[in-house]
Design a protein around this motif. Structure first.
Motif, PDB file in Angstrom:
ATOM      1  N   GLY A 144      18.549  -1.774  -2.295  1.00 22.07           N
ATOM      2  CA  GLY A 144      19.466  -1.172  -1.325  1.00 22.07           C
ATOM      3  C   GLY A 144      19.395   0.343  -1.312  1.00 22.07           C
ATOM      4  N   ASP A 145      18.929   0.923  -2.419  1.00 18.43           N
ATOM      5  CA  ASP A 145      18.759   2.371  -2.499  1.00 18.43           C
ATOM      6  C   ASP A 145      17.314   2.782  -2.251  1.00 18.43           C
ATOM      7  OD1 ASP A 145      21.431   2.950  -3.092  1.00 18.43           O
ATOM      8  OD2 ASP A 145      21.128   2.518  -5.222  1.00 18.43           O
ATOM      9  N   SER A 170      11.472  -1.015 -11.773  1.00 21.07           N
ATOM     10  CA  SER A 170      12.071   0.189 -12.355  1.00 21.07           C
ATOM     11  C   SER A 170      13.567   0.033 -12.592  1.00 21.07           C
ATOM     12  CB  SER A 170      11.822   1.395 -11.425  1.00 21.07           C
ATOM     13  OG  SER A 170      10.439   1.655 -11.312  1.00 21.07           O
ATOM     14  N   GLY A 171      14.123  -1.110 -12.177  1.00 21.74           N
ATOM     15  CA  GLY A 171      15.538  -1.354 -12.362  1.00 21.74           C
ATOM     16  C   GLY A 171      16.415  -0.744 -11.292  1.00 21.74           C
ATOM     17  N   ALA A 180       3.223   6.232  -7.766  1.00 23.83           N
ATOM     18  CA  ALA A 180       4.122   7.123  -7.032  1.00 23.83           C
ATOM     19  C   ALA A 180       5.581   6.893  -7.435  1.00 23.83           C
ATOM     20  CB  ALA A 180       3.950   6.909  -5.529  1.00 23.83           C
ATOM     21  N   VAL A 181       5.999   5.632  -7.460  1.00 21.25           N
ATOM     22  CA  VAL A 181       7.396   5.316  -7.788  1.00 21.25           C
ATOM     23  C   VAL A 181       7.706   5.693  -9.233  1.00 21.25           C
ATOM     24  CG1 VAL A 181       9.046   3.430  -8.091  1.00 21.25           C
ATOM     25  CG2 VAL A 181       7.615   3.515  -6.035  1.00 21.25           C
ATOM     26  N   ASP A 182       6.823   5.361 -10.170  1.00 20.62           N
ATOM     27  CA  ASP A 182       7.073   5.692 -11.570  1.00 20.62           C
ATOM     28  C   ASP A 182       7.209   7.198 -11.770  1.00 20.62           C
ATOM     29  OD1 ASP A 182       6.979   3.031 -12.158  1.00 20.62           O
ATOM     30  OD2 ASP A 182       5.035   3.081 -13.185  1.00 20.62           O
ATOM     31  N   PHE A 235       5.414  -1.042  -3.189  1.00 20.12           N
ATOM     32  CA  PHE A 235       6.588  -0.172  -3.316  1.00 20.12           C
ATOM     33  C   PHE A 235       7.815  -0.981  -3.714  1.00 20.12           C
ATOM     34  CE2 PHE A 235      10.444   1.509  -1.293  1.00 20.12           C
ATOM     35  CZ  PHE A 235      10.523   2.770  -1.887  1.00 20.12           C
ATOM     36  N   GLU A 236       8.050  -2.083  -3.013  1.00 22.82           N
ATOM     37  CA  GLU A 236       9.221  -2.909  -3.299  1.00 22.82           C
ATOM     38  C   GLU A 236       9.174  -3.468  -4.719  1.00 22.82           C
ATOM     39  OE1 GLU A 236       8.897  -5.668  -0.079  1.00 22.82           O
ATOM     40  OE2 GLU A 236      10.267  -4.531   1.204  1.00 22.82           O
ATOM     41  N   ALA A 237       7.998  -3.919  -5.147  1.00 21.12           N
ATOM     42  CA  ALA A 237       7.857  -4.464  -6.496  1.00 21.12           C
ATOM     43  C   ALA A 237       8.092  -3.385  -7.547  1.00 21.12           C
ATOM     44  CB  ALA A 237       6.473  -5.082  -6.668  1.00 21.12           C
TER      45      ALA A 237
END
Length: 353
Positions: A228-229, A223-224, A185-187, A216-218
């Motif tokens: 905080g965002d 992903s760099g 999902a994040v990628d 998710f956090e990892a």
């Protein structure tokens, strides 16, 4: 009784004797043990295919039905499997149950499904099913740290977990790779250009909620992007209403995320509700990704991009693990982790510049 009244015993009102295995054996010219094996899903492979087919046809013609009570007395097994479901109304659970029941039915077992819901004691339900003589239990309801796990380990009845796992891995389990699902999902969102990605997490006392949040956090860190965002709001339950409340909290932040990853599809639909209540649209203002690919999420507006987990395969795998445990109660615990896949639909798009 008059002599003429004896005719009523063999007339229209008489009950035909129930056909037996011996009756079928006599008609087929085989030994009763061969009939018994041919009519047992677990033993049928020991009989030649053409013989088994002939026996089954004769059994059907006679209207033979297996007497489970008598079989239970002979084998010490009931042929019943108890299943504890977290919420039978959750559209994500029926595919798991379907895969579970299909595999068990093929092996001659029937399932008893108990909806745990929000009330009642899991331990009491487990004890109730064991008291009814089930041959095994499948739990889809455990928390990471759950007294019912130790209770089940101490029981004489085989138990496996499905979809959720316990923190210590004390029971065999079949579950999806939650961290891999979050990475997909994040990628996907990062590739679209999103840099502020929020997460509506599931309840943290449940493995799917805790592990998907950690995943998710990892994934954000890998992903760099800055954590905080990547604001996170945990939902109190896997419901649409809880997803709406958590979504509203995310959307109310000063730096509103341009995309939100939800820990399951019901939470994602709650995020849809939060967007509508905030006067925002998906995906023009905020992209949304769900998890599980429950039935009908391709029919909502917009159709939901989500992480598909192998629900039917998960259920079938849990059934296989349970049958193995029934045959070998002292076997080592096996934990099967199934790989998810990303299903891209219309709820995700590039962020506004």
């Amino acid at each position: 009784m008059r002599h003429g009244d004896r005719r009523s015993l063999t007339g229209r009102g008489a009950t035909a004797p129930r056909p037996t295995i011996k009756d079928i054996a006599a008609r087929c010219g085989v030994h009763p043990s061969t009939v018994s094996r041919a009519l047992s899903p677990a033993m049928k492979h020991l009989v030649a295919a053409d013989v088994a087919e002939r026996i089954q046809a004769e059994a059907n013609a006679l209207g033979y039905r297996l007497n489970m009570a008598a079989k239970g007395l002979r084998t010490g097994r009931s042929g019943l499997i108890g299943v504890l479901a977290p919420d039978i109304a959750d559209p994500g659970f029926p595919p798991v149950l379907s895969g579970l029941a299909e595999h068990l039915n093929a092996e001659g077992y029937a399932t008893i499904v108990v909806d745990v819901g929000t009330g009642g004691s899991q331990q009491d339900l487990v004890d109730s099913l064991i008291a009814r003589g089930v041959d095994g239990l499948v739990l889809a309801t455990v928390r990471l740290h759950d007294d019912v796990v130790a209770h089940s380990v101490g029981a004489s009845t085989p138990v496996v977990l499905v979809n959720r796992v316990d923190a210590a891995g004390e029971l065999p389990s079949a579950a999806s790779d939650d961290a891999a699902g979050m990475r997909l999902a994040v990628d996907h969102l990062v590739a679209l250009g999103h840099r502020r990605i929020g997460h509506v997490a599931g309840p943290q006392e449940i493995s799917t909620g805790a592990r998907r949040r950690a995943g998710f956090e990892a994934s954000i860190a890998d992903s760099g992007l800055s954590l905080g965002d990547a604001p996170i709001e945990a939902a109190t339950a896997y419901t649409r209403a809880a997803g709406r409340e958590a979504g509203l909290r995310l959307l109310g932040r000063k730096a509103r995320p341009t995309a939100i990853v939800a820990a399951n599809d019901l939470l994602a639909l709650g995020v849809y509700d939060a967007l509508a209540a905030s006067g925002l649209t998906c995906p023009a203002d905020v992209s949304v990704v769900g998890h599980n690919d429950m039935p009908f999420v391709d029919l909502v507006s917009p159709p939901l991009t989500t992480v598909r987990i192998a629900q039917r395969e998960m259920g079938a795998t849990a059934a296989r693990l349970l049958l193995a445990r029934i045959r070998s109660p002292d076997a080592a615990n096996e934990h099967v982790v199934l790989q998810p896949e990303l299903i891209i639909r219309a709820s995700t798009a590039r962020p506004r510049s």
